[in-house]
Design an enzyme around this catalytic site. Structure first.
Site, PDB file in Angstrom:
ATOM      1  N   SER A  83      37.960  22.987  42.422  1.00  0.00           N
ATOM      2  CA  SER A  83      38.952  23.656  43.253  1.00  0.00           C
ATOM      3  C   SER A  83      40.322  23.484  42.647  1.00  0.00           C
ATOM      4  O   SER A  83      40.590  22.519  41.922  1.00  0.00           O
ATOM      5  CB  SER A  83      38.941  23.084  44.677  1.00  0.00           C
ATOM      6  OG  SER A  83      39.330  21.729  44.670  1.00  0.00           O
ATOM      7  N   GLY A 128      41.910  24.717  40.223  1.00  0.00           N
ATOM      8  CA  GLY A 128      42.057  24.618  38.782  1.00  0.00           C
ATOM      9  C   GLY A 128      41.665  23.288  38.169  1.00  0.00           C
ATOM     10  O   GLY A 128      41.878  23.065  36.973  1.00  0.00           O
ATOM     11  N   GLU A 141      40.749  37.227  42.310  1.00  0.00           N
ATOM     12  CA  GLU A 141      41.686  37.081  41.195  1.00  0.00           C
ATOM     13  C   GLU A 141      41.348  38.051  40.065  1.00  0.00           C
ATOM     14  O   GLU A 141      40.178  38.284  39.755  1.00  0.00           O
ATOM     15  CB  GLU A 141      41.658  35.652  40.663  1.00  0.00           C
ATOM     16  CG  GLU A 141      42.162  34.605  41.649  1.00  0.00           C
ATOM     17  CD  GLU A 141      42.151  33.216  41.059  1.00  0.00           C
ATOM     18  OE1 GLU A 141      42.878  32.991  40.061  1.00  0.00           O
ATOM     19  OE2 GLU A 141      41.413  32.368  41.566  1.00  0.00           O
ATOM     20  N   GLU A 172      37.938  35.694  39.251  1.00  0.00           N
ATOM     21  CA  GLU A 172      37.248  34.789  40.165  1.00  0.00           C
ATOM     22  C   GLU A 172      37.397  35.284  41.592  1.00  0.00           C
ATOM     23  O   GLU A 172      38.173  36.206  41.873  1.00  0.00           O
ATOM     24  CB  GLU A 172      37.810  33.364  40.048  1.00  0.00           C
ATOM     25  CG  GLU A 172      37.539  32.695  38.728  1.00  0.00           C
ATOM     26  CD  GLU A 172      37.995  31.250  38.722  1.00  0.00           C
ATOM     27  OE1 GLU A 172      38.377  30.728  39.794  1.00  0.00           O
ATOM     28  OE2 GLU A 172      37.965  30.633  37.641  1.00  0.00           O
ATOM     29  N   ASP A 208      45.204  29.508  47.505  1.00  0.00           N
ATOM     30  CA  ASP A 208      46.434  28.734  47.367  1.00  0.00           C
ATOM     31  C   ASP A 208      47.627  29.612  46.976  1.00  0.00           C
ATOM     32  O   ASP A 208      48.734  29.429  47.497  1.00  0.00           O
ATOM     33  CB  ASP A 208      46.250  27.571  46.382  1.00  0.00           C
ATOM     34  CG  ASP A 208      45.610  27.959  45.066  1.00  0.00           C
ATOM     35  OD1 ASP A 208      45.462  29.161  44.778  1.00  0.00           O
ATOM     36  OD2 ASP A 208      45.242  27.038  44.298  1.00  0.00           O
ATOM     37  N   THR A 209      47.426  30.587  46.104  1.00  0.00           N
ATOM     38  CA  THR A 209      48.540  31.463  45.733  1.00  0.00           C
ATOM     39  C   THR A 209      49.025  32.287  46.924  1.00  0.00           C
ATOM     40  O   THR A 209      50.159  32.748  46.948  1.00  0.00           O
ATOM     41  CB  THR A 209      48.136  32.418  44.595  1.00  0.00           C
ATOM     42  OG1 THR A 209      47.067  33.262  45.035  1.00  0.00           O
ATOM     43  CG2 THR A 209      47.692  31.649  43.363  1.00  0.00           C
ATOM     44  N   ARG A 214      49.279  18.411  44.470  1.00  0.00           N
ATOM     45  CA  ARG A 214      50.128  19.341  45.215  1.00  0.00           C
ATOM     46  C   ARG A 214      50.423  18.742  46.593  1.00  0.00           C
ATOM     47  O   ARG A 214      49.534  18.538  47.396  1.00  0.00           O
ATOM     48  CB  ARG A 214      49.410  20.685  45.327  1.00  0.00           C
ATOM     49  CG  ARG A 214      50.280  21.824  45.758  1.00  0.00           C
ATOM     50  CD  ARG A 214      49.600  23.148  45.478  1.00  0.00           C
ATOM     51  NE  ARG A 214      48.323  23.270  46.139  1.00  0.00           N
ATOM     52  CZ  ARG A 214      47.259  23.879  45.633  1.00  0.00           C
ATOM     53  NH1 ARG A 214      47.316  24.404  44.430  1.00  0.00           N
ATOM     54  NH2 ARG A 214      46.143  23.966  46.306  1.00  0.00           N
TER      55      ARG A 214
END
Length: 400
Positions: free
Chosen positions: A161, A163, A269, A281, A288-289, A366
């Site tokens: 997850s 990245g 994505e 993907e 998240d983006t 994060r």
């Protein structure tokens, strides 16, 4: 599964079980409780962000079929809503057979929890253009497939997850390091990585795709994003791609999500090159983006996910102008956390801050996000990045 969504007749509250309780889950719980729903937040560690706002919480291993069985039997939720990949997904098929709605469906969740399955669905079954790819379960296999695909390439775990475990490999000498990093970042109980052709793209986008039970699939304006170490650093909306490429992305996203079925928001994505839209993907949940939608839209991605899940109407998605997000990252390991610079970050008009409330920190974790609106995309990105840079993590005793 019998469709419980006839018109707008669903009764509230509903009992929602969230599997995975990170920052995306936290915003989803807030949206769910604004409509009076009851939420059980589940994760592998105590005091996860969504647990802080949910009605109750459970700490379990979501890879344990017995643990999942125990909490589902205890709470008997109306909906099971996965937020992470590392779940014993075959149990979800059992729960769905008992009449519990799994989002988007148990089969779709099982499919999308691994990058290999969703890539094969898109490329082999649906004929969608993707990067060239291959799989490896040992370092020797990885070296061979990397040679076949060529360099540079991208190596990442099939299950991870945000990245984690992803790296760009420029030459053969870097393959072993990439293997070790991918395995360390893998979730679940598999040691398998995917190797992808490196796409020389102009921009990466996320197309938030909202699949509804009894209404057409709809889309948010494309979101541009930038990654480092395979993880999102900033995002902006609108992405600034052409109407033609937006339409191509929408067509591909609808084709894939139709094949998966169910309802809810999908983060799809794409790589956008000078003349191609290339599927990358898919995540069957808020992305998240998409945190930029907390400031960029009349309905954010969490509210849209909730409405789609509950079969509630979505009359209009309004994009509110040039907007951006930038992550607030930890730089060191901290077992207790305080924040400074929040007042300074909030001193400029049209800037907001979200602190996720994670109980511990480690480098590159994060911990929050800065949100901003601007006169144009560049202005919004600069405001968000500046605001994020002002927020610092410290040990609490330093405040004394």
């Amino acid at each position: 599964m019998k469709n419980k969504f006839i018109g707008n007749s669903i009764q509230l509250p509903q009992k929602l079980m969230l599997l995975g309780s990170g920052e995306l889950g936290k915003e989803f719980v807030i949206a769910a409780q604004r409509l009076g729903n009851y939420v059980i937040a589940v994760d592998r560690y105590e005091n996860a962000p969504a647990m802080q706002v949910a009605d109750c919480a459970e700490v379990i291993s979501m890879l344990s079929a017995d643990d999942l069985e125990r909490i589902v039997e205890k709470y008997r939720p109306d909906f099971i809503i996965p937020e992470i990949e590392a779940i014993r997904t075959e149990k979800l098929l059992e729960f769905e057979a008992r009449g519990i709605t799994v989002i988007p469906t148990a089969a779709a969740t099982n499919y999308t929890m691994n990058r290999d399955r969703i890539r094969e669905l898109a490329h082999q079954e649906l004929g969608i253009r993707t990067a060239k790819y291959g799989y490896a379960s040992t370092l020797e296999e990885l070296i061979a497939i990397s040679d076949e695909i060529g360099f540079p390439n991208v190596i990442k775990p099939v299950m991870s997850s945000s990245g984690k475990g992803q790296s760009v490999v420029k030459e053969k000498a870097e393959v072993e390091k990439a293997w070790n990093y991918a395995i360390a970042g893998s979730r679940g109980d598999t040691q398998k990585v995917i190797v992808e052709e490196f796409i020389n793209f102009e921009i990466e986008i996320t197309l938030l795709t909202i699949k509804q039970w009894n209404a057409p699939t709809i889309f948010c304006s494309p979101i541009g994003h930038r990654q480092e170490r395979g993880d999102y650093q900033e995002s902006w909306q609108p992405a600034g791609i052409s109407e033609q490429m937006t339409a191509q992305a929408q067509e591909i996203a609808k084709k894939v999500t139709d094949a998966l079925g169910g309802a809810g928001i999908f983060g799809v994505e794409f790589f956008i090159t000078q003349d191609e839209v290339i599927f990358s993907e898919l995540s069957p949940r808020p992305h998240d983006t998409g945190m930029v939608t907390l400031i960029s839209q009349n309905l954010n991605e969490f509210e849209l996910h909730l409405r789609a899940i509950l079969g509630l109407p979505i009359p209009c998605i309004e994009q509110l102008g040039a907007s951006a997000s930038a992550v607030i990252l930890a730089s060191e390991k901290l077992d207790a956390i305080a924040y400074t610079g929040v007042a300074e970050a909030l001193s400029e008009k049209d800037v907001d801050i979200r602190i996720f409330g994670k109980p511990t920190a480690h480098p590159y974790r994060r911990m929050g996000v800065a949100l901003a609106k601007g006169s144009n995309i560049q202005h919004a990105r600069e405001k968000a990045t500046t605001a994020a840079s002002k927020v610092k993590l410290i040990e609490p005793r330093q405040l004394c």
